[in-house]
Write a protein that holds these residues in place. Structure first.
Motif, PDB file in Angstrom:
ATOM      1  N   TRP A 195       4.294   0.750   1.520  1.00 16.79           N
ATOM      2  CA  TRP A 195       5.467   0.364   1.105  1.00 16.79           C
ATOM      3  C   TRP A 195       5.460  -1.317   0.609  1.00 16.79           C
ATOM      4  O   TRP A 195       6.224  -1.607  -0.208  1.00 16.79           O
ATOM      5  CB  TRP A 195       6.475   0.351   2.252  1.00 16.79           C
ATOM      6  N   LEU A 227       5.244  -1.895  -3.000  1.00 22.72           N
ATOM      7  CA  LEU A 227       6.259  -1.194  -3.888  1.00 22.72           C
ATOM      8  C   LEU A 227       6.961  -2.385  -4.494  1.00 22.72           C
ATOM      9  O   LEU A 227       7.658  -3.034  -3.949  1.00 22.72           O
ATOM     10  CB  LEU A 227       7.217  -0.587  -3.173  1.00 22.72           C
ATOM     11  N   LEU A 242      10.770  -2.650  -4.350  1.00 15.63           N
ATOM     12  CA  LEU A 242      11.362  -3.274  -3.112  1.00 15.63           C
ATOM     13  C   LEU A 242      11.223  -4.529  -2.990  1.00 15.63           C
ATOM     14  O   LEU A 242      12.499  -5.178  -2.844  1.00 15.63           O
ATOM     15  CB  LEU A 242      10.493  -2.455  -1.912  1.00 15.63           C
ATOM     16  N   PRO A 291      21.113   2.060  -5.772  1.00 16.66           N
ATOM     17  CA  PRO A 291      20.584   2.775  -4.563  1.00 16.66           C
ATOM     18  C   PRO A 291      18.908   2.808  -4.791  1.00 16.66           C
ATOM     19  O   PRO A 291      18.077   3.018  -3.578  1.00 16.66           O
ATOM     20  CB  PRO A 291      21.178   4.016  -4.387  1.00 16.66           C
ATOM     21  N   GLN A 292      18.483   3.074  -5.934  1.00 18.02           N
ATOM     22  CA  GLN A 292      17.053   3.494  -6.050  1.00 18.02           C
ATOM     23  C   GLN A 292      16.196   2.131  -5.949  1.00 18.02           C
ATOM     24  O   GLN A 292      15.379   2.034  -5.113  1.00 18.02           O
ATOM     25  CB  GLN A 292      16.872   4.256  -7.207  1.00 18.02           C
ATOM     26  N   GLN A 319      17.262  -0.810  -5.746  1.00 13.67           N
ATOM     27  CA  GLN A 319      17.772  -1.852  -5.079  1.00 13.67           C
ATOM     28  C   GLN A 319      18.020  -3.344  -5.666  1.00 13.67           C
ATOM     29  O   GLN A 319      18.096  -4.298  -5.349  1.00 13.67           O
ATOM     30  CB  GLN A 319      16.774  -2.399  -3.734  1.00 13.67           C
TER      31      GLN A 319
END
Lengths: 225, 176
Positions: free
Chosen positions: A80, A83, A86, A123-124, A126
């Motif tokens: 993560w 990513l 993100l 939502p995907q 951000q």
């Protein structure tokens, strides 16, 4: 059978429909907003009954199987912290919050009621798309951070739902790229953690009065001191 | 962690961002309960584990399209699992006499003693006639079809269908 949508939804959720009718309902749910709203309501009504099934510990392999399937065949798993979306999203949201807070600090008269700010993100990814600022309980402003692409036969609809409300309430249709002021006089006062979202709906708004289309942006209210 | 503290919505948002740790947390939080729900319907542990596997995959892939305005995140997780289980048993055409082995697996009647439970649904269920309440619970918790319930209660199929229809209408009114 001349079932009303609510009767059909209730037996679908209860589980008594035969296979053919179940798949018919699942097909209809993709485009029939009224049926979908009825199913959602029945799911919520009956959900507490799931507690009547005794928990059963799964075997040790089950999580490994799930993990393998989630990772997909031969697909290297990106941890993560690698990513990009993100971090890009978080950095963007952080920057926007800072700017909004700074603007509020400079423009807000001292000693007013606590006010709220919301950053709406996709939502995907951000990625921040809109901010909401409320300098009093009566009115909020929805401010776009860019122009969102909306298909010609669709409209963006603005929704809110506070903790403990029965359901979401529409705040009207929104034009991409335009600032919108929304009076809140018919709603309970803004509260921390109140949910705001924009969904893609029919040009005249959701036919059911509840959100039916995909979410374009979503966020929760944060209290500003 | 109690259901009231675990943040299902944040967990789904993290899944939508591709955070596998979030899916792991959800698994630790709810896999036993979800397996319990699937097992009551599927009546076979291996099959129930397949259903929970598929449910977690569906949750992982669908987390991005979950809409908190349509219902609770926790409710969505349970609905996904229940409907997968229901599809498996309905599509398999299971509609046969419940075997003796199943009778052993199945609940003794007192499983449905839920008087101590709180919540509106339980209050409303208590207002139903006991036989009708049993129909609703066998359908929801055990995934029984109309004819399985008719057989289990020794009551004509048409009567069962009418009872369920009226009981659902009564529940809807009671919970309004």
């Amino acid at each position: 059978m001349n079932n009303t949508p609510d009767e059909l939804a209730s037996e679908y959720v209860l589980g008594t429909l035969p296979a053919e009718q179940r798949s018919e309902v699942e097909q209809r749910l993709m485009h029939d907003a009224e049926l979908r709203a009825a199913v959602d309501a029945w799911e919520q009504r009956l959900l507490p009954l799931t507690a009547l099934a005794e928990p059963v510990p799964p075997s040790a392999q089950l999580w490994r199987r799930i993990q393998r399937s989630v990772a997909g065949p031969d697909e290297a798993t990106v941890p993560w912290w690698n990513l990009l979306a993100l971090w890009r999203g978080l950095a963007g949201a952080g920057l926007v919050t800072t700017l909004v807070l700074a603007a509020l600090l400079l423009t807000r008269p001292p000693n007013t009621e606590p006010s709220f700010v919301v950053v709406l993100v996709a939502p995907q990814s951000q990625a921040p798309g809109w901010v909401i600022q409320a300098s009093n309980d009566q009115q909020i402003q929805l401010i776009p951070l860019g122009v969102m692409e909306v298909p010609a036969d669709k409209a963006l609809q603005f929704w809110t739902k506070g903790d403990g409300w029965q359901g979401p309430v529409s705040l009207g249709l929104v034009k991409p790229g335009q600032t919108l002021s929304v009076p809140l006089d018919k709603l309970p006062p803004l509260s921390a953690n109140q949910l705001f979202e924009l969904t893609l709906e029919d040009p005249r708004g959701s036919p059911t009065g509840k959100p039916t289309g995909p979410i374009q942006a979503i966020g929760r209210a944060v209290k500003v001191l | 962690m109690p259901e009231s503290i675990f943040d299902y919505e944040a967990c789904l948002l993290a899944c939508a961002r591709g955070d596998q740790q979030a899916l792991r947390r959800l698994y630790e939080q709810d896999s036993s309960r979800l397996l319990g729900v699937a097992l009551r319907i599927a009546r076979d542990k291996a099959l129930a584990e397949d259903i929970v596997h598929d449910a977690f995959l569906k949750i992982w892939r669908g987390a991005g399209s979950f809409d908190p305005c349509r219902g609770s995140a926790r409710g969505w997780v349970y609905s996904v699992t229940r409907h997968l289980a229901l599809n498996v048993v309905r599509n398999s055409g299971r509609d046969v006499p419940l075997s003796d082995e199943h009778e052993q697996l199945a609940e003794p009647e007192h499983t449905f003693e839920f008087t101590a439970r709180t919540g509106q649904i339980h209050t409303c269920l208590e207002q139903l006639d006991p036989a009708r309440r049993t129909c609703i619970l066998h359908a929801y918790v055990d995934g029984y079809s109309h004819s399985e319930i008719a057989q289990k209660l020794g009551t004509p199929l048409g009567t069962i269908k009418a009872w369920i229809k009226r009981s659902l209408a009564a529940l809807r009114e009671c919970m309004a």
